[in-house]
Write a protein that holds these residues in place. Structure first.
Motif, PDB file in Angstrom:
ATOM      1  N   LEU A  38     -34.646 -55.519  48.274  1.00  0.00           N
ATOM      2  CA  LEU A  38     -34.708 -55.068  46.889  1.00  0.00           C
ATOM      3  C   LEU A  38     -33.405 -55.341  46.154  1.00  0.00           C
ATOM      4  N   HIS A  39     -33.519 -55.727  44.894  1.00  0.00           N
ATOM      5  CA  HIS A  39     -32.348 -55.918  44.052  1.00  0.00           C
ATOM      6  C   HIS A  39     -31.988 -54.581  43.401  1.00  0.00           C
ATOM      7  N   GLY A  40     -30.826 -54.503  42.861  1.00  0.00           N
ATOM      8  CA  GLY A  40     -30.437 -53.307  42.134  1.00  0.00           C
ATOM      9  C   GLY A  40     -29.901 -52.215  43.044  1.00  0.00           C
ATOM     10  N   GLU A  41     -29.657 -51.064  42.444  1.00  0.00           N
ATOM     11  CA  GLU A  41     -29.042 -49.946  43.150  1.00  0.00           C
ATOM     12  C   GLU A  41     -30.102 -49.125  43.862  1.00  0.00           C
ATOM     13  N   ASN A  42     -29.969 -48.985  45.177  1.00  0.00           N
ATOM     14  CA  ASN A  42     -30.927 -48.188  45.925  1.00  0.00           C
ATOM     15  C   ASN A  42     -30.290 -47.641  47.198  1.00  0.00           C
ATOM     16  N   GLU A  43     -30.836 -46.517  47.639  1.00  0.00           N
ATOM     17  CA  GLU A  43     -30.412 -45.901  48.893  1.00  0.00           C
ATOM     18  C   GLU A  43     -31.661 -45.529  49.688  1.00  0.00           C
ATOM     19  N   VAL A  44     -31.531 -45.523  51.012  1.00  0.00           N
ATOM     20  CA  VAL A  44     -32.675 -45.191  51.860  1.00  0.00           C
ATOM     21  C   VAL A  44     -32.445 -43.840  52.529  1.00  0.00           C
ATOM     22  N   TYR A  45     -33.536 -43.106  52.708  1.00  0.00           N
ATOM     23  CA  TYR A  45     -33.487 -41.776  53.285  1.00  0.00           C
ATOM     24  C   TYR A  45     -34.610 -41.611  54.299  1.00  0.00           C
ATOM     25  N   PRO A  46     -34.337 -41.855  55.581  1.00  0.00           N
ATOM     26  CA  PRO A  46     -35.369 -41.645  56.595  1.00  0.00           C
ATOM     27  C   PRO A  46     -35.682 -40.156  56.749  1.00  0.00           C
ATOM     28  N   ALA A  47     -36.936 -39.808  56.604  1.00  0.00           N
ATOM     29  CA  ALA A  47     -37.314 -38.399  56.685  1.00  0.00           C
ATOM     30  C   ALA A  47     -38.827 -38.276  56.848  1.00  0.00           C
ATOM     31  N   ASP A  48     -39.228 -37.122  57.326  1.00  0.00           N
ATOM     32  CA  ASP A  48     -40.644 -36.789  57.502  1.00  0.00           C
ATOM     33  C   ASP A  48     -41.066 -35.901  56.338  1.00  0.00           C
ATOM     34  N   VAL A  49     -42.009 -36.355  55.524  1.00  0.00           N
ATOM     35  CA  VAL A  49     -42.398 -35.588  54.341  1.00  0.00           C
ATOM     36  C   VAL A  49     -43.098 -34.280  54.687  1.00  0.00           C
ATOM     37  N   THR A  50     -43.518 -34.114  55.934  1.00  0.00           N
ATOM     38  CA  THR A  50     -44.175 -32.864  56.323  1.00  0.00           C
ATOM     39  C   THR A  50     -43.174 -31.810  56.785  1.00  0.00           C
ATOM     40  N   ALA A  51     -41.908 -32.197  56.936  1.00  0.00           N
ATOM     41  CA  ALA A  51     -40.867 -31.264  57.382  1.00  0.00           C
ATOM     42  C   ALA A  51     -40.108 -30.751  56.159  1.00  0.00           C
ATOM     43  N   GLU A  52     -40.331 -29.510  55.794  1.00  0.00           N
ATOM     44  CA  GLU A  52     -39.795 -28.981  54.537  1.00  0.00           C
ATOM     45  C   GLU A  52     -38.277 -29.073  54.456  1.00  0.00           C
ATOM     46  N   GLN A  53     -37.582 -28.747  55.518  1.00  0.00           N
ATOM     47  CA  GLN A  53     -36.126 -28.788  55.465  1.00  0.00           C
ATOM     48  C   GLN A  53     -35.615 -30.206  55.285  1.00  0.00           C
ATOM     49  N   GLU A  54     -36.281 -31.178  55.907  1.00  0.00           N
ATOM     50  CA  GLU A  54     -35.886 -32.578  55.739  1.00  0.00           C
ATOM     51  C   GLU A  54     -36.080 -33.017  54.292  1.00  0.00           C
TER      52      GLU A  54
END
Length: 248
Positions: A51-67
């Motif tokens: 991807l071009h432009g400004e971006n950051e990645v965040y590995p996480a499980d959407v079912t884990a509320e604290q994550e």
């Protein structure tokens, strides 16, 4: 496309592939800054370099509320806020199976990812959007959530819940600068669809008057409009992308 898009920050779930990645590509063309969330850390790293432009990645499980809560805090620290939330993380679960043979564990898993994942991200993004009196939330639903696909109880029920959530949230925040909508595509040609049994895909495609799958570009273009400044009056609505299949 988006007005003042270079000042916008979008959090996209399920961003490592399929619908989420297609939306990320479309938004980055407009200069939107991207926070990309997915459970697949390896694929996320590959996506970041594509991807071009400004971006950051965040590995996480959407079912884990604290994550989820931690990711949204990290995005706020990195970018200052979140203007756009697109919930495209989703799973189909087991398909081509009658309801009396459906495993309870599978039903719960699909509901957790498809419905609870979208609920949790919106739960923690909404306070940020309320503070700035601006926000765009798009929950990716499905035509299956409107009409129900035989052999797909878990998926159809989870997407019906997503549609109901968009209707509820749209009403709850209608007097703010936040719009909350859903998008209900019919079959879009993705890797997830290609992994489904041929009989299930044929069953779904045969119901589409256009007699074809939708494309990722068609999907991403509509999603980009829904979260744009131009789309400021529609809220609590489920947009159609079904090739003529939707009847309401």
């Amino acid at each position: 496309m988006l007005n003042n898009s270079e000042n916008k920050v979008a959090l996209i779930t399920g961003a490592a592939s399929g619908l989420g990645f297609a939306i990320a590509q479309k938004l980055t063309e407009s200069g939107v800054k991207l926070a990309l969330l997915d459970i697949d850390n390896e694929q996320l790293s590959k996506v970041k370099s594509l991807l071009h432009g400004e971006n950051e990645v965040y590995p996480a499980d959407v079912t884990a509320e604290q994550e989820v809560k931690s990711v949204i805090e990290a995005v706020q620290n990195r970018f200052g806020t979140i203007h756009i939330l697109i919930n495209s993380a989703g799973i189909v679960g087991k398909t081509n199976i009658k309801s009396h043979d459906a495993a309870t564990e599978n039903i719960k898993k699909v509901m957790d990812v498809n419905f609870m994942g979208s609920f949790l991200t919106s739960k923690y993004c909404l306070p940020l959007m309320l503070e700035q009196d601006y926000g765009r939330i798009l929950h990716i639903a499905s035509i299956a959530g409107k009409e129900g696909n035989a052999g797909m109880l878990a998926y159809s029920a989870s997407k019906a819940a997503v549609i109901a959530m968009a209707k509820v949230q749209g009403k709850e925040y209608a007097e703010t600068g936040i719009t909350i909508n859903a998008l209900a595509p019919a079959v879009i040609k993705t890797a997830m669809v290609e992994q489904m049994p041929n009989e299930q895909v044929k069953y779904m495609t045969d119901k589409i008057p256009k007699k074809r799958c939708g494309t990722l570009d068609e999907f991403a273009s509509m999603a980009a409009f829904i979260v744009s400044d131009e789309n400021s009056f529609s809220t609590g609505f489920t947009f159609d992308l079904s090739g003529g299949r939707a009847t309401y």
